[in-house]
Design a protein around this motif. Structure first.
Motif, PDB file in Angstrom:
ATOM      1  N   TRP A  44       0.844  -1.191   0.000  1.00  0.00           N
ATOM      2  CA  TRP A  44       0.000   0.000   0.000  1.00  0.00           C
ATOM      3  C   TRP A  44       0.878   1.237   0.000  1.00  0.00           C
ATOM      4  CZ3 TRP A  44      -1.046   3.799   3.955  1.00  0.00           C
ATOM      5  CH2 TRP A  44      -2.156   4.613   3.685  1.00  0.00           C
ATOM      6  N   GLY A  46      -0.526   4.526  -0.192  1.00  0.00           N
ATOM      7  CA  GLY A  46      -1.231   5.733   0.229  1.00  0.00           C
ATOM      8  C   GLY A  46      -1.963   6.450  -0.870  1.00  0.00           C
ATOM      9  N   SER A  47      -1.845   5.957  -2.111  1.00  0.00           N
ATOM     10  CA  SER A  47      -2.512   6.664  -3.205  1.00  0.00           C
ATOM     11  C   SER A  47      -3.988   6.291  -3.304  1.00  0.00           C
ATOM     12  CB  SER A  47      -1.813   6.349  -4.526  1.00  0.00           C
ATOM     13  OG  SER A  47      -1.962   4.980  -4.844  1.00  0.00           O
ATOM     14  N   GLU A  48      -4.414   5.336  -2.499  1.00  0.00           N
ATOM     15  CA  GLU A  48      -5.810   4.897  -2.501  1.00  0.00           C
ATOM     16  C   GLU A  48      -6.111   4.439  -1.081  1.00  0.00           C
ATOM     17  OE1 GLU A  48      -5.804   1.494  -5.129  1.00  0.00           O
ATOM     18  OE2 GLU A  48      -4.029   0.705  -4.132  1.00  0.00           O
ATOM     19  N   SER A  49      -7.353   4.074  -0.797  1.00  0.00           N
ATOM     20  CA  SER A  49      -7.653   3.563   0.537  1.00  0.00           C
ATOM     21  C   SER A  49      -7.210   2.110   0.624  1.00  0.00           C
ATOM     22  CB  SER A  49      -9.146   3.674   0.824  1.00  0.00           C
ATOM     23  OG  SER A  49      -9.854   2.706   0.093  1.00  0.00           O
TER      24      SER A  49
ATOM     25  N   THR B   2       5.194   8.714  -3.411  1.00  0.00           N
ATOM     26  CA  THR B   2       4.583   9.108  -2.134  1.00  0.00           C
ATOM     27  C   THR B   2       5.541   8.833  -0.994  1.00  0.00           C
ATOM     28  OG1 THR B   2       3.559   6.925  -2.081  1.00  0.00           O
ATOM     29  CG2 THR B   2       2.200   8.731  -2.854  1.00  0.00           C
ATOM     30  N   SER B  76      -7.615   4.009   6.916  1.00  0.00           N
ATOM     31  CA  SER B  76      -6.588   4.752   6.191  1.00  0.00           C
ATOM     32  C   SER B  76      -7.185   6.075   5.754  1.00  0.00           C
ATOM     33  CB  SER B  76      -6.132   3.966   4.964  1.00  0.00           C
ATOM     34  OG  SER B  76      -7.229   3.743   4.099  1.00  0.00           O
ATOM     35  N   GLY B  77      -6.348   6.971   5.361  1.00  0.00           N
ATOM     36  CA  GLY B  77      -6.837   8.207   4.769  1.00  0.00           C
ATOM     37  C   GLY B  77      -7.339   9.243   5.755  1.00  0.00           C
ATOM     38  N   ASP B  79      -5.499  11.435   7.176  1.00  0.00           N
ATOM     39  CA  ASP B  79      -4.793  12.661   6.834  1.00  0.00           C
ATOM     40  C   ASP B  79      -4.649  12.714   5.314  1.00  0.00           C
ATOM     41  OD1 ASP B  79      -3.119  14.757   6.441  1.00  0.00           O
ATOM     42  OD2 ASP B  79      -1.657  14.161   7.972  1.00  0.00           O
ATOM     43  N   PRO B  80      -5.333  13.638   4.671  1.00  0.00           N
ATOM     44  CA  PRO B  80      -5.262  13.677   3.208  1.00  0.00           C
ATOM     45  C   PRO B  80      -3.876  14.051   2.691  1.00  0.00           C
ATOM     46  CG  PRO B  80      -6.569  15.511   4.078  1.00  0.00           C
ATOM     47  CD  PRO B  80      -6.194  14.658   5.243  1.00  0.00           C
ATOM     48  N   PRO B  83       0.223   9.652   3.566  1.00  0.00           N
ATOM     49  CA  PRO B  83      -0.372   8.336   3.783  1.00  0.00           C
ATOM     50  C   PRO B  83      -0.217   7.902   5.231  1.00  0.00           C
ATOM     51  CG  PRO B  83       1.679   8.139   2.546  1.00  0.00           C
ATOM     52  CD  PRO B  83       1.403   9.603   2.687  1.00  0.00           C
TER      53      PRO B  83
END
Lengths: 212, 212
Positions: A44, A46-49, B2, B76-77, B79-80, B83
């Motif tokens: 993962w 972080g570019s998606e959930s 990222t 997840s997510g 914090d926009p 990651p």
DNA sequence: CCAAAAGTGTTAAAGCTACACCCATGG
DNA sequence: CCATGGGTGTAGCTTTAACACTTTTGG
């Protein structure tokens, strides 16, 4: 000073194959744990959930869009060398709708849950937990829709339940409870397929999770 | 490209405070989400397991060793910008055994679950899920041991159940079921504490998770 | 003797389990 | 007409829900 952790999503993909509850595993053709079977997954970034990462893994392996996908739990410490966590999901798919990847690297295959080999990492434990969850939810939700095609006979549904629970269920009681619970409805259709009375075909009223 | 993800453990700490089910929250005195209340937690660096990180957070906030600690799920997510995943746990503690940190930075406090303010990040949702899990498990496990001292009266146990479920339970049926289930046993002791008949004191046979 | 909480059984309804026979079809 | 799976009802048992009075104590 520890290196930054890696996060992965792994997926226990269940289907009924030849009447037996099975999981999709990939064969590891490179270290670590080379030669063992393991659960498919994706790193993962972080570019998606996380859920999207799991859904993507599912689609990549099966070609099918997952009908049911649920998070199980998160484990740490799989790799003693570097900090890593794996977020485990399980999915239910209709085996008929699946088109496995045909690859020489990491080839996937169905394995009967009742007789699994030793798997890479702690994957045997993950599958056991997933199985326990599916069994529990079978009793009070409609999640079986994930394993069946749009239309099916009550016999098929009955066999699906028995495969998952691993024990026989009385046929009459099963029908009664299921019809009373109003999660399935008869379509008018019948299926003729042998030297016997044709079976009525049913469908799930909702193809999304419903609690009873 | 990222940045590497950050992993944190967060804990929903439940206790019965003044007869009401409550959660321990910390007040954020710095960005992000400054001024809001939030769940306590700790960044995970891989030097221990996730569960240990959660247990350490619990001990830091309450002084008490958690009697019951269970993983909920991972989100997840939050914090926009970067990651990040948060692995949520919930814990059950005996409010009497707790000694809150007294600090001006991030001061902690109990908040009744029935009337929570808007919390930082998605913490309201996490607490709702934790509550749903506790309610469900109350029915088929002995987890209530986490909320009570070593010895207690059946009335206290009864009130604990009612606080969590948010509805009245028939007193006689409650006693019958509980005693029949053999999760508690009477100690010889009685508690005299008012102008009325003294209550027998009970204790849990096992102070570890048991399924019924 | 009064107030307050502790302790205790029964009954009706609902749900669950076990169980056996007739029906419709193709060959 | 026979073999095969499809379809159906009932009776006993267990579990759950509703409900009220007597007991013990301190003041």
């Amino acid at each position: 000073m520890t290196p930054p952790p890696t996060v992965a999503a792994i997926v226990v993909i269940f289907a009924i194959v030849d009447g037996e509850l099975s999981v999709l595993l990939i064969h590891r053709t490179a270290p670590p744990e080379e030669g063992l079977w393991a659960l498919p997954g994706a790193r993962w970034d972080g570019s998606e959930s996380l859920e999207e990462a799991a859904a993507r893994t599912l689609e990549k392996e099966t070609g099918a869009r997952g009908l049911y996908l649920e998070q199980l739990f998160t484990v740490s410490g799989l790799d003693p060398a570097a900090p890593a966590v794996a977020v485990a999901y399980f999915a239910l798919v209709d085996a008929e709708a699946v088109r496995l990847r045909e690859e020489r690297e990491w080839p996937p295959a169905w394995h009967r849950v009742a007789s699994l080999p030793r798997l890479a990492f702690e994957n045997n434990v993950v599958i056991e937990q997933a199985l326990a969850r599916v069994r529990a939810k079978l009793e009070y939700t409609n999640i079986a829709y994930g394993l069946l095609p749009e239309r099916f006979t009550l016999r098929e549904l009955h066999e699906t339940y028995e495969s998952i629970l691993g024990r026989p269920l009385d046929r009459r009681n099963f029908r009664k409870r299921l019809l009373a619970s109003e999660v399935v409805e008869a379509t008018g259709e019948r299926r003729r397929e042998g030297a016997h009375r044709p079976a009525l075909m049913y469908r799930f009223l909702k193809r999304e999770p419903v609690f009873l």
